[in-house]
Design a protein around this motif. Structure first.
Motif, PDB file in Angstrom:
ATOM      1  N   LEU A  86      38.398  11.869 -39.663  1.00  0.00           N
ATOM      2  CA  LEU A  86      38.360  12.773 -40.809  1.00  0.00           C
ATOM      3  C   LEU A  86      38.512  14.198 -40.297  1.00  0.00           C
ATOM      4  N   HIS A  87      39.469  14.915 -40.871  1.00  0.00           N
ATOM      5  CA  HIS A  87      39.703  16.310 -40.519  1.00  0.00           C
ATOM      6  C   HIS A  87      39.460  17.177 -41.748  1.00  0.00           C
ATOM      7  N   ALA A  88      39.015  18.406 -41.523  1.00  0.00           N
ATOM      8  CA  ALA A  88      38.785  19.352 -42.613  1.00  0.00           C
ATOM      9  C   ALA A  88      39.491  20.662 -42.293  1.00  0.00           C
ATOM     10  N   PHE A  89      39.964  21.300 -43.354  1.00  0.00           N
ATOM     11  CA  PHE A  89      40.650  22.578 -43.228  1.00  0.00           C
ATOM     12  C   PHE A  89      40.185  23.466 -44.373  1.00  0.00           C
ATOM     13  N   PHE A 109      35.664  30.749 -39.942  1.00  0.00           N
ATOM     14  CA  PHE A 109      35.827  29.387 -40.445  1.00  0.00           C
ATOM     15  C   PHE A 109      37.136  29.128 -41.185  1.00  0.00           C
ATOM     16  N   VAL A 110      37.920  30.142 -41.506  1.00  0.00           N
ATOM     17  CA  VAL A 110      39.158  29.948 -42.261  1.00  0.00           C
ATOM     18  C   VAL A 110      40.333  29.687 -41.320  1.00  0.00           C
ATOM     19  N   GLY A 111      41.192  28.744 -41.725  1.00  0.00           N
ATOM     20  CA  GLY A 111      42.450  28.518 -41.024  1.00  0.00           C
ATOM     21  C   GLY A 111      42.374  27.639 -39.791  1.00  0.00           C
ATOM     22  N   ARG A 112      41.297  26.899 -39.645  1.00  0.00           N
ATOM     23  CA  ARG A 112      41.160  26.030 -38.470  1.00  0.00           C
ATOM     24  C   ARG A 112      40.987  24.583 -38.912  1.00  0.00           C
ATOM     25  N   ASN A 113      41.831  23.716 -38.404  1.00  0.00           N
ATOM     26  CA  ASN A 113      41.738  22.284 -38.683  1.00  0.00           C
ATOM     27  C   ASN A 113      40.745  21.693 -37.689  1.00  0.00           C
ATOM     28  N   TYR A 147      37.513  30.164 -51.502  1.00  0.00           N
ATOM     29  CA  TYR A 147      37.820  29.278 -50.381  1.00  0.00           C
ATOM     30  C   TYR A 147      38.094  27.860 -50.863  1.00  0.00           C
ATOM     31  N   LYS A 148      39.086  27.236 -50.241  1.00  0.00           N
ATOM     32  CA  LYS A 148      39.493  25.886 -50.622  1.00  0.00           C
ATOM     33  C   LYS A 148      39.328  24.951 -49.426  1.00  0.00           C
ATOM     34  N   LEU A 149      38.759  23.774 -49.682  1.00  0.00           N
ATOM     35  CA  LEU A 149      38.556  22.766 -48.640  1.00  0.00           C
ATOM     36  C   LEU A 149      39.545  21.624 -48.838  1.00  0.00           C
ATOM     37  N   THR A 150      40.245  21.264 -47.770  1.00  0.00           N
ATOM     38  CA  THR A 150      41.138  20.114 -47.781  1.00  0.00           C
ATOM     39  C   THR A 150      40.661  19.158 -46.700  1.00  0.00           C
ATOM     40  N   THR A 151      40.477  17.898 -47.071  1.00  0.00           N
ATOM     41  CA  THR A 151      40.089  16.883 -46.092  1.00  0.00           C
ATOM     42  C   THR A 151      41.183  15.833 -46.004  1.00  0.00           C
TER      43      THR A 151
END
Length: 116
Positions: free
Chosen positions: A80-83, A60-64, A101-105
């Protein structure tokens, strides 16, 4: 348009937890379980960082990923995109207290997909 735009963006937490456009089951589950908190306006926002246990980070890490499409009219909409990223360990802070882990939307204006 701006009122609609603000309303859609304020529902980011609900869209992330629903994840209707997320195809990957691992990412969909991580987003569904991502912690949230109440904000000053009485809404719900996603926490910036979280613990994810029992799942290999490579899944799950590093995928937009595309999370949600919201149509405004026949020609315009928002996506809406999540990374999810792995945070870098800070030498001065104990890592056991900081979620890794950090979530960016991000919301982006888009045109609807054309089906041929």
């Amino acid at each position: 348009i701006s009122r609609w735009d603000r309303q859609v963006r304020s529902d980011t937490c609900a869209y992330v937890k629903q994840g209707t456009e997320v195809k990957d089951p691992y990412i969909r589950e991580v987003l569904r379980l991502w912690p949230s908190e109440s904000d000053a306006q009485g809404g719900v926002t996603l926490k910036k960082c979280a613990w994810v246990e029992g799942l290999d980070a490579r899944l799950f890490v590093g995928r937009n990923v595309l999370v949600q499409r919201v149509q405004y009219d026949a020609s315009h909409g928002l996506t809406l995109h999540a990374f999810i990223a792995k945070r870098h360990a800070d030498e001065n802070m104990p890592s056991e207290n900081d979620p890794p882990y950090k979530l960016t939307t991000s919301w982006q204006w888009s045109v609807p997909a054309v089906v041929a």
